[in-house]
Design a protein around this motif. Structure first.
Motif, short mmCIF file in Angstrom:
data_model
loop_
_atom_site.label_atom_id
_atom_site.label_comp_id
_atom_site.label_asym_id
_atom_site.label_seq_id
_atom_site.Cartn_x
_atom_site.Cartn_y
_atom_site.Cartn_z
N THR A 87 -55.33 4.20 -36.55
CA THR A 87 -54.50 5.34 -36.97
C THR A 87 -53.03 5.06 -36.68
N GLU A 88 -52.77 4.51 -35.49
CA GLU A 88 -51.36 4.18 -35.14
C GLU A 88 -50.80 3.13 -36.10
N ASN A 89 -51.61 2.16 -36.39
CA ASN A 89 -51.17 1.08 -37.27
C ASN A 89 -50.86 1.62 -38.67
N ARG A 90 -51.76 2.46 -39.17
CA ARG A 90 -51.58 3.04 -40.51
C ARG A 90 -50.28 3.86 -40.56
N ALA A 91 -50.00 4.60 -39.48
CA ALA A 91 -48.78 5.42 -39.46
C ALA A 91 -47.53 4.55 -39.63
N LEU A 92 -47.56 3.34 -39.07
CA LEU A 92 -46.41 2.44 -39.23
C LEU A 92 -46.23 2.04 -40.69
N TYR A 93 -47.36 1.79 -41.36
CA TYR A 93 -47.26 1.43 -42.79
C TYR A 93 -46.82 2.64 -43.62
N GLN A 94 -47.32 3.82 -43.25
CA GLN A 94 -46.93 5.02 -44.01
C GLN A 94 -45.43 5.26 -43.89
N GLN A 95 -44.90 4.97 -42.70
CA GLN A 95 -43.45 5.09 -42.50
C GLN A 95 -42.71 4.12 -43.43
N LYS A 96 -43.29 2.93 -43.62
CA LYS A 96 -42.63 1.95 -44.49
C LYS A 96 -42.81 2.29 -45.97
N TYR A 97 -43.93 2.96 -46.33
CA TYR A 97 -44.04 3.44 -47.73
C TYR A 97 -42.90 4.44 -47.99
N ALA A 98 -42.65 5.32 -46.99
CA ALA A 98 -41.59 6.33 -47.17
C ALA A 98 -40.23 5.65 -47.31
N ILE A 99 -40.01 4.60 -46.52
CA ILE A 99 -38.74 3.86 -46.63
C ILE A 99 -38.62 3.24 -48.03
N ALA A 100 -39.70 2.61 -48.48
CA ALA A 100 -39.67 1.95 -49.80
C ALA A 100 -39.42 2.98 -50.90
N ASP A 101 -40.09 4.14 -50.81
CA ASP A 101 -39.91 5.18 -51.83
C ASP A 101 -38.44 5.64 -51.85
N ARG A 102 -37.88 5.79 -50.64
CA ARG A 102 -36.51 6.29 -50.54
C ARG A 102 -35.52 5.26 -51.10
N VAL A 103 -35.72 3.98 -50.72
CA VAL A 103 -34.74 2.96 -51.12
C VAL A 103 -34.92 2.57 -52.59
N LEU A 104 -36.17 2.50 -53.04
CA LEU A 104 -36.42 1.92 -54.37
C LEU A 104 -36.91 2.92 -55.41
N GLY A 105 -37.05 4.19 -54.98
CA GLY A 105 -37.64 5.20 -55.87
C GLY A 105 -36.97 5.31 -57.22
N ASN A 106 -35.68 5.00 -57.30
CA ASN A 106 -34.99 5.12 -58.60
C ASN A 106 -35.03 3.85 -59.43
N VAL A 107 -35.66 2.81 -58.90
CA VAL A 107 -35.75 1.56 -59.66
C VAL A 107 -36.74 1.76 -60.80
N PRO A 108 -36.33 1.45 -62.04
CA PRO A 108 -37.25 1.66 -63.16
C PRO A 108 -38.56 0.88 -62.96
N GLY A 109 -39.68 1.56 -63.11
CA GLY A 109 -40.98 0.89 -62.99
C GLY A 109 -41.46 0.74 -61.56
#
Ligand SMILES: Cc1ncc(COP(=O)(O)O)c(C=O)c1O
Length: 394
Positions: free
Chosen positions: A293-315
């Motif tokens: 669960t702890e490990n997954r939370a770290l990845y979920q945090q990085k999904y949120a970072i990726a969405d924030r940084v790259l969310g406007n990239v087409p595709g």
């Protein structure tokens, strides 16, 4: 003496190809490597004391199939995670899923199907072991596109009936490396029914199953067992991603008692058993969910970072599971060279994970980015990547 023909068409492995591609490139400042899918989160606390307590067991040859305690722990994990009863004789311990995905084809792929050379269905792009397994058993690899048009999962049901009738094995990876797509229950039910109708086995590579965004991905064996068709599936999982223990080399395959019995026979001659201290650590790891669960939370945090940084990239494809980004670019090799030179970020060209079919490579217009490092490093690298490849005028 001539070398074997069956491996002559294998391209070089992705990482030597990448080294050649980048050999003449001087990296930009503060280089960050985001190529290899090797988890870099901390290993669980129980690993060192368990190894220390059991190190004297290195004096023994380990059991090939798995100790009774480890098989019971895996059976317990499958029960809790997937809600199905899988007795220990339906499980074999593996030296990681990679050897299992290869050796299971040796153990279970027939020499012919309905009088002809069998097909092995492989999603394209894919984890490269599948193609080597198909080559090793002399089967015909059929690469099935897993692209934007198909929701980044292979549409096996769209294959013509003759191809499906000649199929012996179908590899599926969910959550998928590299696309991060997850097969839902409907998808799996359709695939299991297809396997039953055309008499083939599904090798379900689920090694990313514990790294997900919102909901746990369904398991292929559980879906098949619910349909009364458990004998159609062999599922594979390991502690490499779930528990950040890629170096432990510990995984398992589970399926029907018959398939596993045949797999065990092959592995008793030619498999690499897992050292006993590693089996003891594995026992503890499969029985513990807190570290997962702890490990997954770290990845979920990085999904949120990726969405924030790259969310406007087409595709941009928000990953539903696993730890890769599969980013569309004009040309993956050109993008990888430019990123390394200008931004100091190393990524893998998508073409190295895909096969040319009819002159087209479905990975050519992609790069794969591994989100395995710490959050701050990942965020900084993704910003550099975005500014280099996707900013106005870049
Ligand atoms: C899709 C996929 N399957 C299997 C493996 C093999 O993992 P292991 O042998 O460590 O279980 C990997 C490793 O990166 C992978 O990405």
């Amino acid at each position: 003496m001539a070398p074997p023909e069956r491996f002559s068409n294998l391209p070089a492995y992705a990482f030597p190809r990448l080294r050649r591609l980048l050999a003449d490139v001087t990296p930009g400042p503060d280089p960050v490597v985001m190529t290899i899918g090797e988890p870099r989160h901390a290993i669980p606390d129980f690993v060192a004391p368990t190894l220390a307590r059991t190190v004297d067991q290195l004096a023994k040859y380990p059991s090939n199939d798995g100790t009774p305690e480890l098989l019971a722990a895996i059976s317990g994990w499958i029960g809790t995670r997937h809600g199905i009863d899988v007795a220990p004789d339906r499980i074999t311990v593996l030296n990681g899923t990679r050897e299992g995905l290869f050796n299971a084809a040796l153990a279970l792929c027939p020499e012919d199907k309905n009088g002809a050379r069998p097909n092995v269905l492989i999603p394209n792009p894919f984890y490269q072991v599948y193609a080597v397994a198909a080559a090793a058993v002399g089967a015909q690899a059929v690469f099935v596109p897993a692209t934007t048009d198909t929701g980044h999962l292979p549409d096996f049901a769209a294959l013509d009936p003759a191809t499906l009738d000649a199929t012996a094995i179908c590899y599926l990876c969910s959550p998928a490396n590299p696309q991060g797509a997850v097969a839902d229950r409907d998808y799996l039910e359709t695939l299991v029914a297809l396997a039953d109708r055309h008499d083939f086995l599904i090798f379900a590579d689920e090694c990313y199953s514990e790294i997900w965004r919102d909901t746990p991905p369904p398991g292929t064996l559980a879906v098949a067992q619910g349909m009364g068709l458990a004998d159609r599936v062999v599922m594979f999982n390991s502690l490499s991603k779930r528990s950040n223990l890629p170096g432990l080399r510990s995984g398992f395959a589970a399926g029907s008692a018959d398939a596993i019995a045949r797999f065990r026979v092959l592995r008793s001659y030619a498999g690499a058993p897992v050292p006993l201290p590693h089996q003891r650590v594995s026992e503890v790891a499969w029985a513990d969910e807190d570290h997962v669960t702890e490990n997954r939370a770290l990845y979920q945090q990085k999904y949120a970072i990726a969405d924030r940084v790259l969310g406007n990239v087409p595709g941009y494809l928000p990953p539903q599971g696993g730890f890769f980004l599969w980013l569309p670019v004009a040309d993956g090799e050109a993008a990888a060279r430019r990123l390394w030179a200008e931004a100091g970020v190393q990524v893998l060209p998508g073409a190295y994970l895909s096969r040319d079919v009819d002159g087209a490579n479905p990975g050519k217009g992609y790069i794969r980015v591994a989100l395995v490092g710490p959050a701050a490093e990942t965020e900084d690298a993704l910003i550099r990547l975005r500014d280099c490849l996707f900013q106005e005028g870049s």
